[in-house]
Design a protein around this motif. Sequence first.
Motif, PDB file in Angstrom:
ATOM      1  N   ASP A 118      98.708 101.730   3.417  1.00  0.00           N
ATOM      2  CA  ASP A 118      97.698 101.437   4.441  1.00  0.00           C
ATOM      3  C   ASP A 118      96.555 100.698   3.766  1.00  0.00           C
ATOM      4  N   GLY A 119      96.514  99.394   3.946  1.00  0.00           N
ATOM      5  CA  GLY A 119      95.449  98.639   3.298  1.00  0.00           C
ATOM      6  C   GLY A 119      95.638  97.153   3.453  1.00  0.00           C
ATOM      7  N   ASP A 120      95.282  96.422   2.409  1.00  0.00           N
ATOM      8  CA  ASP A 120      95.384  94.975   2.434  1.00  0.00           C
ATOM      9  C   ASP A 120      96.835  94.532   2.518  1.00  0.00           C
ATOM     10  N   GLU A 121      97.015  93.262   2.743  1.00  0.00           N
ATOM     11  CA  GLU A 121      98.352  92.690   2.776  1.00  0.00           C
ATOM     12  C   GLU A 121      99.053  92.908   1.442  1.00  0.00           C
ATOM     13  N   ILE A 122     100.326  93.258   1.501  1.00  0.00           N
ATOM     14  CA  ILE A 122     101.123  93.452   0.288  1.00  0.00           C
ATOM     15  C   ILE A 122     101.540  92.083  -0.233  1.00  0.00           C
ATOM     16  N   GLY A 123     101.362  91.858  -1.522  1.00  0.00           N
ATOM     17  CA  GLY A 123     101.661  90.559  -2.105  1.00  0.00           C
ATOM     18  C   GLY A 123     103.144  90.351  -2.347  1.00  0.00           C
ATOM     19  N   HIS A 124     103.447  89.302  -3.124  1.00  0.00           N
ATOM     20  CA  HIS A 124     104.816  88.974  -3.510  1.00  0.00           C
ATOM     21  C   HIS A 124     104.830  88.682  -5.006  1.00  0.00           C
ATOM     22  N   GLY A 125     105.770  89.279  -5.707  1.00  0.00           N
ATOM     23  CA  GLY A 125     105.900  89.003  -7.134  1.00  0.00           C
ATOM     24  C   GLY A 125     106.361  90.217  -7.907  1.00  0.00           C
ATOM     25  N   THR A 126     106.491  90.049  -9.216  1.00  0.00           N
ATOM     26  CA  THR A 126     106.955  91.118 -10.109  1.00  0.00           C
ATOM     27  C   THR A 126     106.091  91.149 -11.356  1.00  0.00           C
ATOM     28  N   THR A 127     105.790  92.347 -11.841  1.00  0.00           N
ATOM     29  CA  THR A 127     104.968  92.511 -13.039  1.00  0.00           C
ATOM     30  C   THR A 127     105.321  93.819 -13.727  1.00  0.00           C
ATOM     31  N   ASN A 128     104.940  93.956 -14.989  1.00  0.00           N
ATOM     32  CA  ASN A 128     104.954  95.262 -15.651  1.00  0.00           C
ATOM     33  C   ASN A 128     103.650  95.982 -15.341  1.00  0.00           C
ATOM     34  N   VAL A 129     103.706  97.309 -15.276  1.00  0.00           N
ATOM     35  CA  VAL A 129     102.493  98.108 -15.105  1.00  0.00           C
ATOM     36  C   VAL A 129     102.405  99.138 -16.217  1.00  0.00           C
ATOM     37  N   ASP A 130     101.191  99.400 -16.637  1.00  0.00           N
ATOM     38  CA  ASP A 130     100.926 100.382 -17.681  1.00  0.00           C
ATOM     39  C   ASP A 130     101.017 101.789 -17.098  1.00  0.00           C
ATOM     40  N   VAL A 131     101.903 102.602 -17.647  1.00  0.00           N
ATOM     41  CA  VAL A 131     101.980 104.026 -17.289  1.00  0.00           C
ATOM     42  C   VAL A 131     101.909 104.799 -18.592  1.00  0.00           C
ATOM     43  N   ASN A 132     100.700 105.180 -18.983  1.00  0.00           N
ATOM     44  CA  ASN A 132     100.435 105.791 -20.286  1.00  0.00           C
ATOM     45  C   ASN A 132     100.412 107.309 -20.186  1.00  0.00           C
ATOM     46  N   PRO A 133     100.475 108.030 -21.304  1.00  0.00           N
ATOM     47  CA  PRO A 133     100.503 109.501 -21.259  1.00  0.00           C
ATOM     48  C   PRO A 133      99.322 110.131 -20.524  1.00  0.00           C
ATOM     49  N   PRO A 134      98.069 109.686 -20.728  1.00  0.00           N
ATOM     50  CA  PRO A 134      96.983 110.300 -19.945  1.00  0.00           C
ATOM     51  C   PRO A 134      97.167 110.117 -18.438  1.00  0.00           C
ATOM     52  N   LEU A 135      97.665 108.938 -18.027  1.00  0.00           N
ATOM     53  CA  LEU A 135      97.916 108.715 -16.608  1.00  0.00           C
ATOM     54  C   LEU A 135      98.994 109.672 -16.104  1.00  0.00           C
ATOM     55  N   GLN A 136     100.061 109.851 -16.878  1.00  0.00           N
ATOM     56  CA  GLN A 136     101.132 110.745 -16.461  1.00  0.00           C
ATOM     57  C   GLN A 136     100.627 112.177 -16.293  1.00  0.00           C
ATOM     58  N   ARG A 137      99.760 112.604 -17.208  1.00  0.00           N
ATOM     59  CA  ARG A 137      99.199 113.953 -17.080  1.00  0.00           C
ATOM     60  C   ARG A 137      98.346 114.070 -15.819  1.00  0.00           C
ATOM     61  N   ALA A 138      97.598 113.013 -15.525  1.00  0.00           N
ATOM     62  CA  ALA A 138      96.770 113.034 -14.318  1.00  0.00           C
ATOM     63  C   ALA A 138      97.634 113.053 -13.065  1.00  0.00           C
ATOM     64  N   LEU A 139      98.715 112.283 -13.049  1.00  0.00           N
ATOM     65  CA  LEU A 139      99.609 112.273 -11.890  1.00  0.00           C
ATOM     66  C   LEU A 139     100.242 113.650 -11.675  1.00  0.00           C
ATOM     67  N   ALA A 140     100.567 114.318 -12.775  1.00  0.00           N
ATOM     68  CA  ALA A 140     101.232 115.618 -12.675  1.00  0.00           C
ATOM     69  C   ALA A 140     100.317 116.699 -12.103  1.00  0.00           C
ATOM     70  N   THR A 141      99.003 116.495 -12.171  1.00  0.00           N
ATOM     71  CA  THR A 141      98.070 117.522 -11.700  1.00  0.00           C
ATOM     72  C   THR A 141      97.406 117.161 -10.379  1.00  0.00           C
ATOM     73  N   LEU A 142      97.783 116.029  -9.785  1.00  0.00           N
ATOM     74  CA  LEU A 142      97.198 115.661  -8.500  1.00  0.00           C
ATOM     75  C   LEU A 142      97.577 116.683  -7.436  1.00  0.00           C
ATOM     76  N   GLY A 143      96.653 116.986  -6.588  1.00  0.00           N
ATOM     77  CA  GLY A 143      96.927 117.912  -5.501  1.00  0.00           C
ATOM     78  C   GLY A 143      95.929 117.716  -4.378  1.00  0.00           C
ATOM     79  N   GLY A 144      95.991 118.561  -3.392  1.00  0.00           N
ATOM     80  CA  GLY A 144      95.052 118.483  -2.289  1.00  0.00           C
ATOM     81  C   GLY A 144      95.480 117.476  -1.241  1.00  0.00           C
ATOM     82  N   LEU A 145      94.668 117.376  -0.216  1.00  0.00           N
ATOM     83  CA  LEU A 145      94.988 116.519   0.922  1.00  0.00           C
ATOM     84  C   LEU A 145      94.119 115.276   0.970  1.00  0.00           C
ATOM     85  N   ASP A 146      93.260 115.074  -0.018  1.00  0.00           N
ATOM     86  CA  ASP A 146      92.398 113.903  -0.011  1.00  0.00           C
ATOM     87  C   ASP A 146      93.218 112.630  -0.143  1.00  0.00           C
ATOM     88  N   PRO A 147      92.773 111.539   0.472  1.00  0.00           N
ATOM     89  CA  PRO A 147      93.503 110.270   0.333  1.00  0.00           C
ATOM     90  C   PRO A 147      93.446 109.762  -1.094  1.00  0.00           C
TER      91      PRO A 147
END
Length: 451
Positions: free
Chosen positions: A112-141
Amino acid sequence: MTAVQTYSYVRPSAVRGSGSGRALALETSGGSTPSGDVAHPVFFRGFLTAPIAAAAGVLAVAEVAQARYVRQDAARSRDPVVTANGDRLRVESFSGCGGVYARLDVLAPGLDGDEIGHGTTNVDVNPPLQRALATLGGLDPLHLAIGPDELAVRTFDGRFVEKRVPLPERWLRGFAEAQVLGAGFELRAEVPAAEAAALLRTLPRPNPSAGARDTRWVLPVGGALRPVTRPVPGAIPLPGPERLHAVRHVLPHAVALRAYSPAAEESTAVAWEVELPHLRLTLMLSPEPGRGFSGEGGVLDDLATGSAEADADLISALLAWEPTIDVPELARQADLPPERVRAALTVLGTSGQVGYDLAEQAYFHRCLPFSAGAVETRNPRLRRARALIAEGLVRRDREIFQVGTPARAQLVRADGAGALSCTCPWWARYRGGRGPCAHVLATRMFQEVAK
């Protein structure tokens, strides 16, 4: 053969808090877009409508990218690939051992947001990010940004976050083989979330030092998947079941589980798809834990077709980052038979320009952000077959073909249905189960020229 890929990011990806809530910022490194190559493309800014499930899916794909399910080595993990197709986002990765392919599809209702673009890229998924993703919770957007914001670019001080990682040819070939295999799969089973959880929670944890594990089988019975000890009729293979361990991240959000594989095979690759709210997570497993996708040889029949590479150049010009590729429409535009379009898509798949979506039974357009080199370089059996043709080492003797020098010729025969077999050790070992040998490929090329 191994290339070196350098990922370069303006800053690390992170989950960041602000006065307006949380934001998942995925930083990009290089990419192909309709307007050309971009150093740090921006593909989407908006909200995830199922934020916790999406975060769990990204975590699962990242875990596969870092995994070696059979052997440990010192190679660094490869960052996931994100493709924006205008109406959805796809996050893909491959395990370091080359035997597991993972993809998270974030569908239009999940964004839900801006228009979705077109293309391909690599994205950084580092260990601190993974730890943060693993602890996400709640109903906030949760706000999602793929690509740096203008402020980050304006204040950029020249210090990139860089990662240099090896990209072996077998790893690159795996992307091509996975999409070719997937195109031959069919839906074998679909079970609700509770049954999926009951099965997946019994799976062993990965342990590369323990070596390869045996294949298990499950039998669809009355809306459930019942484990069986051997490949009885209708059973679905589960080779190296520990390789599905990453699915645990999304189990609390699962709606259903689907299994795909060729119907008639006893030991084969298999894909398991978890349906989530507005998302799909797919893991495809190679036929054996110690057997990566790169050696399956599924692309070779199409690559041996004389017109395939020339057709691929034409088809490539017609692709437009479509989320699903309409083969009949491409055939009409290119004025080619559909079978030649499919062969051309296989050629494009060897350089990462197309993938395959099992749920929609359709190819999709992407351009992997690395150089894949020539087709022959990545497929030694094809290179050897073309050398045999060039050296005049394929000879027909009535219904038998002699391939190789007179002193070391292999015999290639056709059965009543026209299927070829060979007397070489490769064929004796795999019986065509890992694609044709070089002698069979050379014979097919010889037959095509002789028509």
